[in-house]
Design an enzyme around this catalytic site. Structure first.
Site, PDB file in Angstrom:
ATOM      1  N   CYS A 189     -19.630 -42.960  20.484  1.00 42.02           N
ATOM      2  CA  CYS A 189     -18.801 -43.358  19.684  1.00 42.02           C
ATOM      3  C   CYS A 189     -17.873 -42.378  18.438  1.00 42.02           C
ATOM      4  O   CYS A 189     -18.034 -42.070  17.782  1.00 42.02           O
ATOM      5  CB  CYS A 189     -19.692 -43.773  18.928  1.00 42.02           C
ATOM      6  SG  CYS A 189     -19.477 -45.022  17.656  1.00 42.02           S
ATOM      7  N   THR A 445     -33.649 -64.782   8.316  1.00 39.06           N
ATOM      8  CA  THR A 445     -33.232 -66.112   9.260  1.00 39.06           C
ATOM      9  C   THR A 445     -32.733 -67.910   8.400  1.00 39.06           C
ATOM     10  O   THR A 445     -33.841 -67.923   7.095  1.00 39.06           O
ATOM     11  CB  THR A 445     -34.846 -66.449  10.691  1.00 39.06           C
ATOM     12  OG1 THR A 445     -34.328 -67.522  11.377  1.00 39.06           O
ATOM     13  CG2 THR A 445     -35.931 -67.262   9.263  1.00 39.06           C
ATOM     14  N   TYR A 446     -31.779 -68.220   8.862  1.00 38.67           N
ATOM     15  CA  TYR A 446     -31.392 -69.243   8.215  1.00 38.67           C
ATOM     16  C   TYR A 446     -31.925 -70.619   9.310  1.00 38.67           C
ATOM     17  O   TYR A 446     -31.534 -71.880   8.620  1.00 38.67           O
ATOM     18  CB  TYR A 446     -29.559 -69.013   8.112  1.00 38.67           C
ATOM     19  CG  TYR A 446     -29.202 -67.995   7.567  1.00 38.67           C
ATOM     20  CD1 TYR A 446     -29.611 -67.336   6.209  1.00 38.67           C
ATOM     21  CD2 TYR A 446     -28.980 -67.244   8.868  1.00 38.67           C
ATOM     22  CE1 TYR A 446     -29.476 -66.578   5.505  1.00 38.67           C
ATOM     23  CE2 TYR A 446     -28.199 -65.451   8.418  1.00 38.67           C
ATOM     24  CZ  TYR A 446     -28.451 -65.329   6.615  1.00 38.67           C
ATOM     25  OH  TYR A 446     -28.020 -64.236   6.250  1.00 38.67           O
ATOM     26  N   ASN A 447     -32.622 -70.111   9.786  1.00 38.71           N
ATOM     27  CA  ASN A 447     -33.066 -71.546  10.830  1.00 38.71           C
ATOM     28  C   ASN A 447     -31.855 -72.735  11.389  1.00 38.71           C
ATOM     29  O   ASN A 447     -31.941 -73.588  11.360  1.00 38.71           O
ATOM     30  CB  ASN A 447     -34.132 -72.814   9.859  1.00 38.71           C
ATOM     31  CG  ASN A 447     -35.061 -71.394  10.259  1.00 38.71           C
ATOM     32  OD1 ASN A 447     -35.755 -71.355  10.960  1.00 38.71           O
ATOM     33  ND2 ASN A 447     -36.013 -71.490   8.482  1.00 38.71           N
ATOM     34  N   THR A 448     -30.997 -71.881  11.276  1.00 41.45           N
ATOM     35  CA  THR A 448     -29.882 -72.496  12.430  1.00 41.45           C
ATOM     36  C   THR A 448     -29.839 -72.164  13.871  1.00 41.45           C
ATOM     37  O   THR A 448     -29.725 -71.154  14.026  1.00 41.45           O
ATOM     38  CB  THR A 448     -28.684 -72.545  11.977  1.00 41.45           C
ATOM     39  OG1 THR A 448     -28.100 -71.362  11.452  1.00 41.45           O
ATOM     40  CG2 THR A 448     -28.627 -72.997  10.313  1.00 41.45           C
ATOM     41  N   THR A 457     -36.342 -70.397  15.117  1.00 36.40           N
ATOM     42  CA  THR A 457     -35.929 -69.680  16.047  1.00 36.40           C
ATOM     43  C   THR A 457     -36.675 -68.614  16.979  1.00 36.40           C
ATOM     44  O   THR A 457     -36.099 -67.357  17.261  1.00 36.40           O
ATOM     45  CB  THR A 457     -33.724 -69.080  16.130  1.00 36.40           C
ATOM     46  OG1 THR A 457     -34.597 -68.189  14.770  1.00 36.40           O
ATOM     47  CG2 THR A 457     -32.638 -70.111  16.002  1.00 36.40           C
ATOM     48  N   GLU A 522     -22.280 -66.021  14.024  1.00 36.54           N
ATOM     49  CA  GLU A 522     -23.997 -65.886  14.274  1.00 36.54           C
ATOM     50  C   GLU A 522     -23.906 -65.030  15.398  1.00 36.54           C
ATOM     51  O   GLU A 522     -24.848 -64.429  15.673  1.00 36.54           O
ATOM     52  CB  GLU A 522     -24.405 -66.990  15.402  1.00 36.54           C
ATOM     53  CG  GLU A 522     -23.920 -68.591  14.078  1.00 36.54           C
ATOM     54  CD  GLU A 522     -24.125 -70.211  14.708  1.00 36.54           C
ATOM     55  OE1 GLU A 522     -25.009 -70.447  14.178  1.00 36.54           O
ATOM     56  OE2 GLU A 522     -23.322 -70.113  16.155  1.00 36.54           O
TER      57      GLU A 522
END
EC number: 1.11.1.-
Length: 602
Positions: A189, A445-448, A457, A522
């Site tokens: 890297c 978590t945005y639950n999308t 999810t 995402e």
């Protein structure tokens, strides 16, 4: 450090006080304009004798200063510094001196710049976070700008990393940055290597060490074997590796030093995965981040086209390739339907322990045959390979070629019960920082899921996390590994395995080939955690699981070593164990912000 750079003090620009920044900027302006005037006078005096070497050195020193100014004009959170830096650059240009311009199009080669928060457009809360980061490092790096998709995790990550690198601890500052160089180099890297080479010199590190690992103190050279195994084959670590470090006479490591070193190694191994997985671009002031070539009419020259530095928009018009909107919609719907069916099966019937163990072994074997079609060896450049030994050593599937490695059961260790207090005892406050980071990641978590909201999810995130651990022979007794093949398609598995095992081989094609219906934001979450892609919020398993795997294997063998009766070995084994466990937990949650992972990993 380049000639002339010692004359410029950049530290004053990190101050929260505008008057202090103004004074520092004026000093910088005077130094740079004086050098520019000197070079101009040399050019305008053709009869002046010159050996060429001193002129070249002066120009090189000035160019480094101008590159730093360019970075400040684009990436400093303080508006006055951005504007004054740009003004100084224009003043130099008016003297007939060529000034640099940025290469590429933003912090990431995979993500369009327009989707990443622009410095200067952040809200008050984010500005405070940017200012803290800039004050600590003297820069706002590309990792931070990409990780900004998850502000809460970013804040925790930066706080943890700051503590590891700059606050009181067992290791001196230059050792910390050199270990970061060793770890990043192991995964080739160059981005992280370049950053920490500069930081190493800034804190007073000996430039001779940068000529190769053999020029560093024997104590650091001895760490090379552990670095190699942690990065590529952690299951090969034995108690002898730990004993050798603790019993190396005058070159031995103390328990606290070793804990600090292991945390740094795992942190930067993990961070290298995030860097490659998100296509992080070189920093503007580093090699590859700027050019002194003038732009063409279209704002880039034919050289840029050849090197792939032309307009990102031309290549990223549709990161999903030719996938139609309807196809993308049905992919998401199909995945959600699988999750629903699996949940129903869980509710109706629970597999026996024997069946779940069998499914784990099947998935473990199948993971060996997941590889990219262009899985060619990547030869490290000399400026990278000189920082580690045995350049041919890399990841190999742990159960191939008849090699038997016992399955590592996560249930045998627990961060809360065994690791937290021990880590804090050996390295005060680190346990708390890591624990905080993991909790944030776990709950981040945005639950999308693409266009869907209010989606649980957790099933998908756990599949990603456990798949990564499965590749390292780590098993969760309460998990049905048959779910992995139902939820993760081959393209995603290829990406996950590459980013975890051989991150230097990650390509934009791999990045674009999975979850094509999801937004870049995402996917970042997924990459940070190798689960984020599923939802912009979804903690991903990639970084943390990999990190956890390293720590788990390392610590297990330290524990075996400790059983010999040496109390020091016991402590190390327990410390390593804790780290990896808490890592494992965090890994799932946050791969998306993997950044914190490695360090927290321990």
């Amino acid at each position: 450090m380049a000639e002339g750079e010692h004359e410029v003090r950049w530290d004053g620009l990190c101050s929260r006080d505008s008057a202090s920044r103004e004074t520092a900027l004026e000093n910088i302006r005077q130094v740079i304009l004086r050098k520019a005037e000197c070079l101009r006078s040399v050019k305008e005096t053709p009869c002046r004798p010159s050996d060429g070497l001193s002129d070249a050195g002066s120009l090189d020193g000035l160019n480094k200063l101008l590159a730093h100014l360019l970075m400040l004009s684009k990436r400093c959170p303080f508006k006055d510094v951005r504007e004054k830096s740009e003004f100084i650059l224009k003043s130099v240009q008016e003297l007939g001196i060529r000034i640099p311009r940025p290469l590429g199009h933003g912090p990431s080669r995979f993500i369009p710049e327009k989707e990443i928060l622009q410095v200067g457009s952040e809200d008050a809360q984010m500005h405070a976070l940017f200012a803290d980061s800039f004050a600590a490092l003297g820069r706002l790096d590309n990792i931070t700008l990409v990780m900004v998709f998850h502000p809460q995790y970013l804040e925790s990550f930066l706080k943890t990393q700051h503590y590891l690198l700059q606050m009181d601890g067992p290791l001196p500052l230059h050792y910390r940055h050199y270990i970061g160089i060793m770890a990043a180099a192991r995964h080739q890297c160059s981005y992280l290597v370049n950053l920490h080479v500069n930081d190493f010199l800034h804190v007073g590190g000996d430039s001779k060490w940068l000529n190769g690992l053999e020029n560093a103190p024997q104590k650091l050279q001895n760490l090379g074997e552990l670095n190699k195994l942690l990065a590529h084959r952690p299951w090969l670590i034995t108690k002898e590796h730990i004993e050798q470090l603790l019993k190396a006479e005058e070159h031995s490591w103390s328990l606290a030093e070793l804990v600090h070193a292991v945390v740094l190694l795992t942190h930067y191994h993990s961070l290298a995965s995030f860097t490659f997985g998100c296509g992080i671009s070189p920093e503007i002031h580093c090699d590859g981040g700027h050019t002194f070539r003038p732009p063409s009419v279209n704002n880039y020259c034919i050289c840029d086209i050849t090197n792939g530095n032309h307009s990102v928009e031309e290549n990223q018009v549709n990161s999903a390739g030719n996938v139609s909107i309807s196809d993308s919609f049905f992919e998401v719907e199909a995945l959600m339907e699988k999750m629903r069916q699996l949940q129903e099966c869980r509710d109706e019937e629970e597999a026996s322990q024997e069946e779940m163990a069998s499914r784990f072994e099947i998935e473990k074997r199948e993971s060996m045959f997941v590889f990219s079609s262009d899985d060619d060896e990547v030869t490290p450049a000399r400026e990278i390979s000189r920082h580690f030994e045995d350049t041919s050593f890399g990841y190999k599937d742990f159960s191939r070629h008849g090699m038997h490695v016992p399955t590592f059961r996560v249930q045998d260790y627990c961060w809360e019960d065994h690791g937290y207090s021990l880590v804090n005892r050996l390295y005060p406050d680190v346990g708390q920082l890591i624990d905080e980071k993991f909790h944030i990641a776990y709950n981040l978590t945005y639950n999308t899921m693409a266009m869907h909201k209010d989606v649980d999810t957790s099933m998908l995130r756990r599949a990603i996390w456990n798949y990564i651990h499965c590749m390292f022979g780590i098993r969760y007794d309460d998990y049905d590994y048959g779910e992995i093949n139902q939820l993760l398609d081959r393209s995603f598995k290829v990406y996950i395995k590459t980013i975890v095992c051989t991150p230097e081989k990650v390509t934009k094609r791999m990045y674009d080939s999975f979850w094509r219906q999801f937004k870049h934001s995402e996917k970042i979450s997924e990459d940070l955690s190798r689960g984020r892609g599923i939802t912009e919020n979804m903690p991903s398993p990639s970084w943390h699981p990999d990190l956890t795997a390293e720590l788990l294997h390392a610590e297990q063998n330290v524990r075996h070593s400790s059983q010999s009766g040496n109390k020091r070995h016991i402590v190390v084994a327990q410390a390593l164990r804790r780290r990896r466990c808490f890592l494992a937990r965090s890994a799932c949650l946050w791969t998306q912000v993997s950044v914190t992972h490695r360090s927290s990993a321990r």
